[in-house]
Scaffold this motif. Structure first.
Motif, PDB file in Angstrom:
ATOM      1  N   ASP A  49      50.402  53.454  54.575  1.00 24.01           N
ATOM      2  CA  ASP A  49      51.178  52.745  53.656  1.00 24.01           C
ATOM      3  C   ASP A  49      51.017  51.140  53.778  1.00 24.01           C
ATOM      4  O   ASP A  49      51.334  50.450  54.715  1.00 24.01           O
ATOM      5  CB  ASP A  49      52.933  52.800  53.846  1.00 24.01           C
ATOM      6  N   LEU A  50      50.322  50.793  52.506  1.00 20.49           N
ATOM      7  CA  LEU A  50      49.618  49.561  52.720  1.00 20.49           C
ATOM      8  C   LEU A  50      50.093  48.799  51.635  1.00 20.49           C
ATOM      9  O   LEU A  50      50.507  49.045  50.567  1.00 20.49           O
ATOM     10  CB  LEU A  50      47.942  49.480  52.608  1.00 20.49           C
ATOM     11  N   ILE A  51      50.181  47.037  51.683  1.00 22.75           N
ATOM     12  CA  ILE A  51      50.555  46.287  50.887  1.00 22.75           C
ATOM     13  C   ILE A  51      49.439  45.241  50.604  1.00 22.75           C
ATOM     14  O   ILE A  51      48.960  44.770  51.420  1.00 22.75           O
ATOM     15  CB  ILE A  51      51.902  45.568  51.083  1.00 22.75           C
ATOM     16  N   ALA A  65      39.479  42.386  42.756  1.00 24.68           N
ATOM     17  CA  ALA A  65      38.552  43.421  43.244  1.00 24.68           C
ATOM     18  C   ALA A  65      38.882  43.570  44.488  1.00 24.68           C
ATOM     19  O   ALA A  65      38.711  42.729  45.460  1.00 24.68           O
ATOM     20  CB  ALA A  65      37.291  42.936  42.892  1.00 24.68           C
ATOM     21  N   TRP A  66      39.609  44.754  45.185  1.00 29.48           N
ATOM     22  CA  TRP A  66      39.525  44.943  46.524  1.00 29.48           C
ATOM     23  C   TRP A  66      38.560  45.937  46.881  1.00 29.48           C
ATOM     24  O   TRP A  66      38.717  47.226  46.278  1.00 29.48           O
ATOM     25  CB  TRP A  66      41.166  45.401  46.532  1.00 29.48           C
ATOM     26  N   ARG A  67      38.473  46.016  48.246  1.00 29.25           N
ATOM     27  CA  ARG A  67      37.529  46.859  48.871  1.00 29.25           C
ATOM     28  C   ARG A  67      38.110  47.298  50.124  1.00 29.25           C
ATOM     29  O   ARG A  67      38.597  46.614  51.036  1.00 29.25           O
ATOM     30  CB  ARG A  67      36.273  46.452  49.230  1.00 29.25           C
ATOM     31  N   TYR A  68      38.112  48.732  50.644  1.00 28.18           N
ATOM     32  CA  TYR A  68      38.753  49.253  51.669  1.00 28.18           C
ATOM     33  C   TYR A  68      37.931  49.022  52.866  1.00 28.18           C
ATOM     34  O   TYR A  68      36.595  49.320  52.791  1.00 28.18           O
ATOM     35  CB  TYR A  68      38.918  50.744  51.472  1.00 28.18           C
ATOM     36  N   ASN A  69      38.258  48.492  53.972  1.00 31.12           N
ATOM     37  CA  ASN A  69      37.545  48.241  55.271  1.00 31.12           C
ATOM     38  C   ASN A  69      37.892  49.215  56.053  1.00 31.12           C
ATOM     39  O   ASN A  69      39.120  49.290  56.552  1.00 31.12           O
ATOM     40  CB  ASN A  69      37.918  46.964  55.713  1.00 31.12           C
ATOM     41  N   ASP A  70      36.994  50.161  56.512  1.00 31.33           N
ATOM     42  CA  ASP A  70      37.251  51.422  57.139  1.00 31.33           C
ATOM     43  C   ASP A  70      37.668  50.868  58.788  1.00 31.33           C
ATOM     44  O   ASP A  70      38.406  51.434  59.678  1.00 31.33           O
ATOM     45  CB  ASP A  70      35.831  52.225  57.599  1.00 31.33           C
ATOM     46  N   SER A  71      36.947  49.653  59.264  1.00 33.54           N
ATOM     47  CA  SER A  71      37.192  48.996  60.344  1.00 33.54           C
ATOM     48  C   SER A  71      38.676  48.650  60.771  1.00 33.54           C
ATOM     49  O   SER A  71      39.332  49.019  61.675  1.00 33.54           O
ATOM     50  CB  SER A  71      36.324  48.156  60.828  1.00 33.54           C
ATOM     51  N   SER A  72      39.127  47.921  59.832  1.00 30.54           N
ATOM     52  CA  SER A  72      40.636  47.420  59.978  1.00 30.54           C
ATOM     53  C   SER A  72      41.578  48.238  59.404  1.00 30.54           C
ATOM     54  O   SER A  72      42.650  48.010  59.427  1.00 30.54           O
ATOM     55  CB  SER A  72      40.556  46.014  59.309  1.00 30.54           C
ATOM     56  N   LYS A  73      41.121  49.285  58.427  1.00 27.79           N
ATOM     57  CA  LYS A  73      42.010  50.202  57.824  1.00 27.79           C
ATOM     58  C   LYS A  73      43.023  49.612  56.844  1.00 27.79           C
ATOM     59  O   LYS A  73      44.193  49.773  56.668  1.00 27.79           O
ATOM     60  CB  LYS A  73      42.973  51.053  58.798  1.00 27.79           C
ATOM     61  N   SER A  74      42.404  48.575  56.001  1.00 29.47           N
ATOM     62  CA  SER A  74      43.208  47.955  55.183  1.00 29.47           C
ATOM     63  C   SER A  74      42.108  47.521  53.880  1.00 29.47           C
ATOM     64  O   SER A  74      40.765  47.690  54.216  1.00 29.47           O
ATOM     65  CB  SER A  74      43.605  46.578  55.902  1.00 29.47           C
TER      66      SER A  74
END
Length: 302
Positions: free
Chosen positions: A105-107, A136-145
């Motif tokens: 659950d991210l904000i 424009a937002w991109r998902y970062n697998d490392s930070s899980k955000s």
């Protein structure tokens, strides 16, 4: 129209919310106190999500037509989309992202006003904002955000509609009377369309081609347009759905623009979602959601 007929189903006058052929109403869902601003049916899901300006998110069981859960967001919902396991909800100065697989659950927050439109393209989440910026937002697998990748600037007023085309183009419609075309690889604006003389409230693309865009046809209606949505009917024919300010949704065959039917509502229809070629959903300013199905049933002629 007010829903106060004392005779109900026994009334001698038809309680019919549409005219035209090829579609019919299945059920009405009531659960919101204010405008239904977003409807989402995730792929391969039996749950329908609806968001409202009353600040609630309702989850409906598609098998029973019942609302199973209601979540209070604390602010009015401006838009909502589903992409893969993610559900994105746009509220004033915040995007709420929920992953149905991991439970994350991210904000995504900022100072950009109401989020009016959300789209995903080229592995990025795009948000049309009140201040005219497209984030424009991109998902970062490392930070899980989700991390802010870019802010696309050019519109002078709110960006209220976004559409991602097959040719890696993003189309944005704004209250500043323009449509801008953005290259998703470079995130640069490559064209500005200025044929409209008032706010562009919705943008939808069909039969994408290369080269610059130009106006080749203008179809006039008696009232302003709120929402556009393209769909194929039960026979696979393309249909353009246009929600108008006179509280009707008009359905046009493409490319002829011949009107094939109308849907009536107590208030403006502000949200639409499609289930392949079998069903579609509409949500209006009175807080009502209606479920429709495509069929060969002949209804009252226009």
């Amino acid at each position: 129209m007010l829903g106060k007929c004392s005779y109900g189903a026994n009334c001698r006058y038809q309680h019919q919310w549409s005219i035209g052929a090829g579609f019919s109403e299945v059920i009405e869902l009531s659960g919101h106190d204010k405008d239904v601003s977003a409807i989402v049916l995730p792929l391969a899901s039996d749950k329908l999500f609806s968001g409202s300006k009353d600040g609630t998110l309702c989850i409906w069981d598609c098998n029973t037509g019942k609302c199973g859960n209601v979540f209070k967001t604390g602010a009015e919902i401006g838009c909502m989309i589903s992409e893969g396991p993610w559900l994105f909800v746009g509220c004033p100065s915040v995007i709420k992202a929920v992953n149905s697989q991991t439970g994350a659950d991210l904000i995504l927050s900022g100072t950009f006003g109401q989020i009016h439109s959300l789209k995903v393209g080229n592995d990025m989440l795009f948000a049309g904002t009140q201040d005219g910026t497209i984030l424009a937002w991109r998902y970062n697998d490392s930070s899980k955000s989700f991390e802010l990748a870019a802010s696309l600037r050019g519109h002078n007023l709110a960006v209220v509609s976004l559409f991602v085309g097959a040719g890696k183009m993003l189309y944005s419609a704004s209250m500043d009377h323009t449509i801008r075309v953005w290259d998703l690889e470079t995130l640069q604006c490559i064209e500005v369309l200025t044929e409209h003389t008032d706010a562009v409230t919705s943008v939808w693309f069909r039969n994408e081609s290369s080269g610059n865009l130009e106006a080749i046809y203008t179809h006039y209606v008696d009232h302003g347009l709120r929402l556009l949505h393209g769909v194929h009917d039960g026979d696979g024919r393309p249909v353009l759905m246009c929600s108008c300010n006179d509280k009707t949704m008009r359905l046009y065959d493409l490319p002829s623009f011949e009107e094939r039917g109308r849907i009536f509502s107590v208030e403006e229809i502000q949200a639409v979602d499609i289930l392949d070629r079998s069903m579609f959903f509409t949500g209006d300013g009175a807080g009502k959601i209606r479920v429709w199905k495509w069929s060969s049933e002949q209804k009252t002629e226009l």
